[in-house]
Scaffold this motif. Structure first.
Motif, mmCIF file in Angstrom:
data_model
loop_
_atom_site.group_PDB
_atom_site.id
_atom_site.type_symbol
_atom_site.label_atom_id
_atom_site.label_comp_id
_atom_site.label_asym_id
_atom_site.label_seq_id
_atom_site.Cartn_x
_atom_site.Cartn_y
_atom_site.Cartn_z
ATOM 1 N N GLU A 269 22.287 -11.590 -61.543
ATOM 2 C CA GLU A 269 21.706 -11.651 -60.209
ATOM 3 C C GLU A 269 22.814 -11.888 -59.199
ATOM 4 O O GLU A 269 23.652 -12.769 -59.381
ATOM 5 N N LYS A 270 22.840 -11.104 -58.146
ATOM 6 C CA LYS A 270 23.905 -11.218 -57.152
ATOM 7 C C LYS A 270 23.387 -10.820 -55.792
ATOM 8 O O LYS A 270 22.285 -10.268 -55.652
ATOM 9 N N THR A 271 24.189 -11.105 -54.772
ATOM 10 C CA THR A 271 23.851 -10.641 -53.432
ATOM 11 C C THR A 271 24.124 -9.144 -53.370
ATOM 12 O O THR A 271 24.948 -8.620 -54.130
ATOM 13 N N PRO A 272 23.456 -8.412 -52.477
ATOM 14 C CA PRO A 272 23.689 -6.969 -52.357
ATOM 15 C C PRO A 272 25.154 -6.642 -52.116
ATOM 16 O O PRO A 272 25.917 -7.464 -51.617
ATOM 17 N N LYS A 273 25.535 -5.391 -52.475
ATOM 18 C CA LYS A 273 26.940 -5.013 -52.464
ATOM 19 C C LYS A 273 27.571 -4.942 -51.080
ATOM 20 O O LYS A 273 28.778 -5.017 -50.943
ATOM 21 N N ASN A 274 26.772 -4.775 -50.034
ATOM 22 C CA ASN A 274 27.340 -4.773 -48.685
ATOM 23 C C ASN A 274 26.333 -5.348 -47.694
ATOM 24 O O ASN A 274 25.168 -5.599 -48.031
ATOM 25 N N LYS A 275 26.791 -5.563 -46.472
ATOM 26 C CA LYS A 275 25.953 -6.213 -45.460
ATOM 27 C C LYS A 275 24.705 -5.401 -45.147
ATOM 28 O O LYS A 275 23.637 -5.954 -44.902
ATOM 29 N N THR A 276 24.826 -4.090 -45.144
ATOM 30 C CA THR A 276 23.675 -3.253 -44.797
ATOM 31 C C THR A 276 22.617 -3.254 -45.892
ATOM 32 O O THR A 276 21.451 -2.962 -45.626
ATOM 33 N N SER A 277 23.022 -3.581 -47.123
ATOM 34 C CA SER A 277 22.039 -3.642 -48.209
ATOM 35 C C SER A 277 21.158 -4.881 -48.091
ATOM 36 O O SER A 277 20.018 -4.884 -48.549
ATOM 37 N N SER A 278 21.702 -5.947 -47.502
ATOM 38 C CA SER A 278 20.875 -7.123 -47.217
ATOM 39 C C SER A 278 20.105 -6.813 -45.940
ATOM 40 O O SER A 278 20.692 -6.680 -44.872
ATOM 41 N N ARG A 279 18.786 -6.693 -46.049
ATOM 42 C CA ARG A 279 18.031 -6.215 -44.896
ATOM 43 C C ARG A 279 16.572 -6.651 -44.966
ATOM 44 O O ARG A 279 16.064 -7.016 -46.025
ATOM 45 N N THR A 280 15.932 -6.591 -43.817
ATOM 46 C CA THR A 280 14.495 -6.822 -43.730
ATOM 47 C C THR A 280 13.872 -5.571 -43.134
ATOM 48 O O THR A 280 14.305 -5.099 -42.076
ATOM 49 N N ILE A 281 12.875 -5.015 -43.820
ATOM 50 C CA ILE A 281 12.245 -3.790 -43.322
ATOM 51 C C ILE A 281 10.746 -3.996 -43.156
ATOM 52 O O ILE A 281 10.146 -4.852 -43.805
ATOM 53 N N SER A 282 10.185 -3.201 -42.276
ATOM 54 C CA SER A 282 8.726 -3.161 -42.148
ATOM 55 C C SER A 282 8.194 -2.325 -43.305
ATOM 56 O O SER A 282 8.565 -1.168 -43.462
ATOM 57 N N ALA A 283 7.330 -2.921 -44.101
ATOM 58 C CA ALA A 283 6.809 -2.226 -45.274
ATOM 59 C C ALA A 283 5.510 -1.507 -44.938
ATOM 60 O O ALA A 283 4.728 -1.985 -44.111
ATOM 61 N N PRO A 284 5.258 -0.355 -45.551
ATOM 62 C CA PRO A 284 3.963 0.303 -45.374
ATOM 63 C C PRO A 284 2.856 -0.667 -45.807
ATOM 64 O O PRO A 284 3.011 -1.390 -46.798
ATOM 65 N N SER A 285 1.780 -0.672 -45.073
ATOM 66 C CA SER A 285 0.692 -1.601 -45.399
ATOM 67 C C SER A 285 0.155 -1.358 -46.805
ATOM 68 O O SER A 285 -0.314 -2.289 -47.473
ATOM 69 N N TYR A 286 0.233 -0.113 -47.267
ATOM 70 C CA TYR A 286 -0.220 0.194 -48.641
ATOM 71 C C TYR A 286 0.566 -0.637 -49.650
ATOM 72 O O TYR A 286 0.010 -1.141 -50.637
#
Length: 394
Positions: A269-286
């Motif tokens: 288990e590790k942090t994502p490989k770069n800064k852009t991989s660590s992210r928060t996205i709006s998920a589809p409600s489905y």
């Protein structure tokens, strides 16, 4: 290192070979001499004069008696920060390589280099040696044994792709550069090696009907979760299996990627490989609705617990392949669900920058390089639509 006496050449009686000798100043009381040999006197003097030049100009490199594998393992220990071949060794908090990188390179050594090179000396590695090794990897399949439920199964692994061979080559190139810098080798044997060009990657992507069929097959099962996270949010396998319940904001339909789970000999288990991989996205409600139903189905959960606990990343990829075979569907990788998500965004006109950020790509160029064939298909469709407008107008 200083030359003590004048260099000299003599012919050895036992085999008639010519031997060139340089006597050096001793630093420990023992005799210190360097020799060269050849079938004829003239060539022996040439080699001897070259040796004299290297010693006088500080370019002489003491022949290394280590095997290639011994050197690669030592190079690995230095860059990884600890001995990964020692089960009791502990990784330091900081090291040159990430733990996933170190695990990947250890696999290169154990699986690809050691079985082939065995006890080959480091100094005996030449460009032609590497050319032969790469050709072997590109043309030869191998058989491995897998243990499943205490039953040994044999599996044939096909020859490596040119892209994988290029990765092996890059690792060796870096290792040999390290050897040259530290005076272990005179020159890097990867220089001059002829290797093919990297093949353009073309992902396999389901169309809407195929994905709908897959979704119907896994509805209300545990398999539904990794599939909707991959296709609905474009998450990588490690991101899917690294998600915890606390990463899901059900109220605002947000999912945050903070950890990834990668499978080698153990799950890392590790942090994502770069800064852009660590992210928060709006998920589809489905997706969030599916996750909510799953949470209710399994009962009380710990916010710090992983969403998927039934499978490890590597084992689920194999399970996914078996599922597709069971459902009589075209084979794709689990990772190709991420590509399905990207294709949906591109076909719906989502700006490249937005799509790249949602997928965790470092830049838009990466996105466009991967999906060139999709862009070409979209370009053809655009031309056809424009053509229809002109013909209708006429």
């Amino acid at each position: 290192m200083e030359i003590k006496n004048d260099p000299y050449v003599y012919q050895r009686a036992s085999d008639k070979r010519w031997i060139g000798v340089i006597e050096l100043e001793s630093t420990n009381g023992k005799r210190n001499r360097k020799t060269v040999s050849s079938k004829n006197e003239k060539d022996c003097w040439r080699k001897l004069n070259k040796l004299v030049y290297e010693i006088e100009h500080g370019e002489y490199v003491e022949p290394n008696k280590d095997s290639l594998i011994a050197f690669l393992k030592e190079y690995h220990r230095i860059c990884a920060g600890y001995d990964m071949w020692n089960k009791n060794a502990k990784r330091p908090e900081k090291a040159k390589w990430e733990v996933t990188t170190a695990s990947l390179f250890k696999m290169y050594i154990d699986v690809h280099f050691e079985p082939y090179f065995k006890d080959t000396k480091l100094v005996d590695i030449k460009p032609i040696t590497l050319d032969k090794f790469y050709n072997y990897k590109l043309s030869t399949s191998r058989e491995i044994e897998l243990v499943k439920k205490n039953v040994i199964e044999k599996k044939v692994i096909p020859p490596l792709s040119i892209n994988t061979v290029i990765k092996l080559h890059k690792f060796l190139k870096a290792a040999f550069n390290y050897a040259v810098i530290n005076g272990i080798l005179k020159k890097n044997p990867t220089v001059g090696v002829k290797i093919g060009s990297k093949e353009d990657f073309k992902p396999s992507v389901y169309n809407a009907d195929q994905f709908a069929k897959l979704l119907k097959h896994v509805a209300n099962t545990d398999d539904e979760i990794p599939i909707v996270l991959g296709a609905g949010c474009g998450f990588r396998r490690g991101e899917i299996f690294g998600l915890r319940w606390k990463d899901i904001d059900f109220e605002n339909n947000l999912i945050t990627v903070e950890k990834t789970a990668v499978r080698f000999n153990t799950t890392i288990e590790k942090t994502p490989k770069n800064k852009t991989s660590s992210r928060t996205i709006s998920a589809p409600s489905y997706v969030t609705e599916t996750l909510r139903k799953y949470r209710n189905r399994i009962g009380r959960i710990d916010p710090n617990e992983k969403i998927i606990t039934r499978w490890k990343p590597g084992s689920y990829s194999e399970r996914f392949s078996r599922l597709l075979k069971k459902f009589d569907m075209p084979h794709i990788r689990l990772h190709d669900l991420r590509h399905y998500n990207a294709v949906i965004m591109m076909s719906k006109g989502i700006p490249d920058k937005v799509a790249a950020e949602r997928l965790g790509h470092a830049n838009v160029t990466t996105l466009r390089n991967i999906y060139q064939h999709v862009l070409k298909d979209m370009d053809v469709s655009a031309a056809e639509e424009i053509d229809d407008v002109f013909r209708n107008a006429k």
